[in-house]
Scaffold this active site. Structure first.
Site, PDB file in Angstrom:
ATOM      1  N   TYR A  83       6.413   1.948  -2.487  1.00  0.00           N
ATOM      2  CA  TYR A  83       5.447   1.026  -3.108  1.00  0.00           C
ATOM      3  C   TYR A  83       4.022   1.440  -2.767  1.00  0.00           C
ATOM      4  O   TYR A  83       3.250   0.666  -2.221  1.00  0.00           O
ATOM      5  CB  TYR A  83       5.753  -0.408  -2.664  1.00  0.00           C
ATOM      6  CG  TYR A  83       7.031  -0.924  -3.308  1.00  0.00           C
ATOM      7  CD1 TYR A  83       6.996  -1.491  -4.570  1.00  0.00           C
ATOM      8  CD2 TYR A  83       8.268  -0.799  -2.669  1.00  0.00           C
ATOM      9  CE1 TYR A  83       8.164  -1.929  -5.195  1.00  0.00           C
ATOM     10  CE2 TYR A  83       9.432  -1.234  -3.276  1.00  0.00           C
ATOM     11  CZ  TYR A  83       9.373  -1.798  -4.544  1.00  0.00           C
ATOM     12  OH  TYR A  83      10.523  -2.226  -5.155  1.00  0.00           O
ATOM     13  N   GLU A  93      13.407   2.699  -6.407  1.00  0.00           N
ATOM     14  CA  GLU A  93      12.541   1.540  -6.652  1.00  0.00           C
ATOM     15  C   GLU A  93      11.107   2.020  -6.660  1.00  0.00           C
ATOM     16  O   GLU A  93      10.717   2.857  -5.836  1.00  0.00           O
ATOM     17  CB  GLU A  93      12.646   0.492  -5.522  1.00  0.00           C
ATOM     18  CG  GLU A  93      13.872  -0.360  -5.554  1.00  0.00           C
ATOM     19  CD  GLU A  93      13.911  -1.413  -4.438  1.00  0.00           C
ATOM     20  OE1 GLU A  93      12.845  -1.883  -4.001  1.00  0.00           O
ATOM     21  OE2 GLU A  93      15.030  -1.748  -4.011  1.00  0.00           O
ATOM     22  N   ASP A 145      14.657 -10.040  -0.220  1.00  0.00           N
ATOM     23  CA  ASP A 145      13.623 -10.614  -1.084  1.00  0.00           C
ATOM     24  C   ASP A 145      14.225 -11.249  -2.347  1.00  0.00           C
ATOM     25  O   ASP A 145      13.842 -10.908  -3.455  1.00  0.00           O
ATOM     26  CB  ASP A 145      12.645  -9.470  -1.432  1.00  0.00           C
ATOM     27  CG  ASP A 145      11.476  -9.921  -2.267  1.00  0.00           C
ATOM     28  OD1 ASP A 145      11.009 -11.050  -2.072  1.00  0.00           O
ATOM     29  OD2 ASP A 145      11.041  -9.126  -3.133  1.00  0.00           O
ATOM     30  N   GLU A 160      17.756  -0.248   2.257  1.00  0.00           N
ATOM     31  CA  GLU A 160      16.669  -0.319   3.240  1.00  0.00           C
ATOM     32  C   GLU A 160      17.066  -0.912   4.579  1.00  0.00           C
ATOM     33  O   GLU A 160      16.400  -1.828   5.086  1.00  0.00           O
ATOM     34  CB  GLU A 160      15.487  -1.111   2.663  1.00  0.00           C
ATOM     35  CG  GLU A 160      14.879  -0.496   1.437  1.00  0.00           C
ATOM     36  CD  GLU A 160      13.620  -1.234   0.959  1.00  0.00           C
ATOM     37  OE1 GLU A 160      13.305  -2.289   1.527  1.00  0.00           O
ATOM     38  OE2 GLU A 160      12.976  -0.738   0.035  1.00  0.00           O
TER      39      GLU A 160
HETATM   40  C1  GCB Z   1      12.077  -3.507  -1.822  1.00  0.00           C
HETATM   41  C2  GCB Z   1      13.383  -4.187  -1.826  1.00  0.00           C
HETATM   42  C3  GCB Z   1      13.499  -5.236  -2.913  1.00  0.00           C
HETATM   43  C4  GCB Z   1      12.204  -6.030  -3.001  1.00  0.00           C
HETATM   44  C5  GCB Z   1      11.081  -5.085  -3.366  1.00  0.00           C
HETATM   45  C6  GCB Z   1       9.734  -5.791  -3.423  1.00  0.00           C
HETATM   46  O1  GCB Z   1      11.901  -2.460  -1.248  1.00  0.00           O
HETATM   47  O2  GCB Z   1      14.458  -3.300  -1.874  1.00  0.00           O
HETATM   48  O3  GCB Z   1      14.592  -6.069  -2.625  1.00  0.00           O
HETATM   49  O4  GCB Z   1      12.279  -7.089  -3.916  1.00  0.00           O
HETATM   50  O5  GCB Z   1      10.994  -4.070  -2.398  1.00  0.00           O
HETATM   51  O6  GCB Z   1       9.322  -6.200  -4.483  1.00  0.00           O
HETATM   52  O7  GCB Z   1       9.143  -5.968  -2.365  1.00  0.00           O
END
Ligand code: GCB
Length: 664
Positions: free
Chosen positions: A516, A552, A222, A463
């Site tokens: 997330y 994260e 990403d 990941e």
């Molecule tokens: C993740 C990734 C990261 C992305 C982020 C997102 O899990 O490790 O590279 O930018 O989520 O914002 O989706």
């Protein structure tokens, strides 16, 4: 984009087979050292920053530059007959910088294939006349595959966009009366299932839908695949007998700091080595002779992270002086921080004390420059880290420039150093060919960064799809090999899978989890965060009995978008999401949770998708480094945690960075 299949796979495709006779196999051997080029009484450094001539090879097969041997002649605009053959139109391109955002041309921004850079360097006369001098060309970062010529002669090639490589060019520049040399660098940004990060070229053969020969680069990570000469290209000198590498490890026994060193010298077997360790006042505190030994520093000042101690980031200078029976001598000075790192079942220890990562994930990313190195940007970012009360970051998702790590050493910012193992989701990316390259990249990374006290852990991947069949063998090999490369630091691998599906976890020292909740699922339902997060932590810990870092978490917010009750993409939603996470963190950090790293420090550019509004907006700062509301929430939190976990009295909040004694 238009092009043919043969041109797009940098190493093993037809294009590379065809090129093989043209390119001698001078790829960098891994044995040598990769000391950062520093000036010393025996060494000079000349940066080739500035404007380079630049040409993207838009030919259909992208191979015109090789077919016409652009490296044999100056890469120059054909304006008038000059008596020398010239290659065609060129642009002025700044180095360091990504090339993508410099011009107004969409086809250059999205270009895939070979681009050519070239410039002349004027060499001091003694560099070309003194046969006791080595002249080395070092490319600090060329993304992704690079081939380099000097005066039309192939000198080196390198795979991988984030780590330095070099070539000894003494013979070439010392063979004639010339005091200039012409450096040509061809760079291919194509990613394949075996590159790191991986990618694939997708051909769109349906000519009713796409132009003939149409293809796109598909990636599973990403961030925008910026390309070009992202860091400085330098020329530097050493004597012909020279200090090739230094490895330092440190330990502490009671109040005695122990610095074990190994120095490799090349060019002659007969030499003497004197090693001195100087404190920040320039006083010699220990000395030794020989190419390996131990320096003992009674009453040592330890290297402590920012906010963990009144005098964080204490750096000694290790001065190595090599002499031979003849007139040759070489000097190299390495900053050394004395500290220990250890991991228990539930703690991450620095100098024997529990360390809690309250920090960020970053990207090398900014307007115009893309991934190009930039001192003002770097200092702004470090001032923001200090302002925020952040004590750490992860180099998501690739190795950052050496100057970044030098600043971390100097300011006490702890680093989880990650390799570009991101977006590994295809079965082909878990085979032997990929594994071999991944191991090489880890070796290059450890070789480059092993002496930084700020680096406390290696991250081998982010990941990867652990559900794929060969993943177990792949990650076991990768993690265990990394531990043999550097037994002094813990190793992690960053996961987003359900705890029981993860095949890397048994081998790592610390579990790093990305999640997330109420963003990529249960959209808009902030109330699910706390139960989901609690069970995430409990399951990971129950299964592996290892410390856990929330590596994260975050939400997108477009700066200036406001909604109450909070809606996704508003600053209020970002704030509410964080607060829900924080209440669980505050319970779990009393147990086995050892860190929280927000995603992300700043908004950053990505590929264009319906999921992204001109890039990823999960930054707590905008791409221009303006704070969103959530930056103030995090600032309150980080300073509070710092003052709770400090081993000394509380500190006033820092507004900006002072100058530290060690000079580069
Ligand atoms: C993740 C990734 C990261 C992305 C982020 C997102 O899990 O490790 O590279 O930018 O989520 O914002 O989706």
């Amino acid at each position: 984009m238009v092009g043919s299949q043969a041109s797009m796979s940098p190493k093993r495709s037809a294009c590379w087979v065809a090129l093989a006779p043209l390119l001698c196999s001078c790829a960098l051997a891994l044995q040598g050292g990769m000391l950062f080029p520093r000036e010393s009484p025996s060494r000079e450094v000349k940066a080739l920053d500035g404007l380079w001539r630049f040409r993207a090879d838009f030919s259909e097969n992208r191979l015109q530059g090789f077919e016409q041997q652009w490296y044999r002649q100056p890469l120059r605009e054909v304006r008038a007959p000059r008596g020398v053959p010239e290659s065609g139109p060129t642009l002025d391109m700044p180095v360091p910088s990504s090339f993508n955002d410099i011009t107004q041309e969409a086809r250059l921004r999205n270009f895939i294939g070979w681009v050519w850079y070239e410039r002349e360097a004027i060499l001091p006369q003694r560099w070309t006349q003194d046969m006791d001098m080595r002249v080395v060309l070092r490319i600090n970062s060329a993304h992704y595959y690079a081939v380099v010529w000097v005066n039309g002669i192939h000198v080196v090639e390198h795979e991988g966009g984030h780590l330095p490589f070099e070539a000894d060019i003494s013979k070439l520049v010392q063979s004639g009366p010339l005091t200039t040399c012409r450096v040509t660098i061809a760079i291919n940004n194509t990613l394949t299932p075996h590159t790191l990060p991986p990618g694939s070229i997708i051909y769109k053969a349906d000519t009713s839908m796409y132009p003939k020969g149409y293809f796109v680069q598909d990636i599973n990570f990403d961030f925008f695949n910026y390309a070009g000469l992202h860091r400085s290209v330098v020329l530097y000198t050493t004597p012909t007998t020279y200090i090739d590498d230094i490895t330092v490890t440190t330990n502490v026994e009671q109040d005695i700091g122990l610095v074990d060193y190994w120095i490799s010298v090349k060019g002659n077997e007969h030499f003497q080595l004197e090693v001195r360790l100087l404190d920040e006042d320039g006083k010699v505190v220990a000395q030794e002779t020989g190419d390996q030994g131990q320096l003992r520093v009674p009453g040592a000042n330890l290297w402590w992270p920012y906010l963990m101690h009144d005098h964080p980031a204490y750096l000694y200078s290790l001065e190595a002086r090599m002499t031979t029976a003849g007139p040759v001598s070489d000097f190299y000075t390495l900053p050394v921080g004395i500290r220990t790192v250890a991991v228990t079942e539930s703690k991450f220890l620095i100098n024997g004390k529990p360390f809690y990562f309250h920090g960020v994930n970053k990207h090398e990313d900014s307007d115009i420059r893309g991934k190009g190195f930039d001192w003002p940007l770097l200092m702004k970012d470090f001032n923001l880290l200090y302002w925020l009360g952040a004590n750490s970051f992860r180099t998501s998702h690739y190795p950052y420039s050496e100057e970044v790590l030098q600043l971390c050493d100097r300011y006490g910012i702890v680093v989880i150093d990650e390799c570009p193992g991101v977006g590994i989701v295809l079965p082909q990316s878990l085979g032997n060919e990929s594994l071999r390259h991944h191991l090489e990249v880890m070796e290059e990374l450890v070789r480059r960064d092993k002496n930084h006290p700020a680096v406390v852990m290696w991250s081998v991947a982010n990941e990867p799809s652990s559900a794929l069949k060969p993943a177990g063998y792949y990650f076991k090999t990768l993690i265990t090999h990394t531990k043999t490369l550097d037994p002094t630091r813990p190793v992690t691998f960053v996961t987003n899978t359900k705890y029981d599906a993860d095949l890397g976890a048994p081998y790592v020292d610390v579990i790093c989890v990305n999640s997330y909740f109420s963003w990529y699922h249960d959209y808009g339902h902030l109330e699910v965060i706390q139960p989901q997060l609690k069970s995430q932590f409990e399951n990971w810990y129950k299964t592996h009995k290892k410390p856990v870092i929330q590596s994260e978490y975050g939400a997108e917010a477009i700066a200036g978008f406001h909604e109450d009750p909070p809606l996704m993409f508003s600053e209020e939603y970002q704030k509410a999401l964080l607060e829900n996470y924080h209440s669980v963190f505050d319970q779990k950090r009393k147990e086995y949770m050892v860190g929280e790293l927000i995603w992300n420090f700043a908004d950053f550019m990505t590929n264009q998708t319906p999921m992204r509004v001109i890039g990823n907006k999960k930054g707590i700062f905008t791409r221009q480094r303006h704070p969103k509301n959530v930056a103030f929430i995090l600032r309150e939190r980080y300073w509070r945690i710092a003052n709770e976990t400090r081993h000394h009295h509380s500190v006033p909040r820092t507004q900006c960075l002072g100058t530290r004694p060690f000079t580069f």
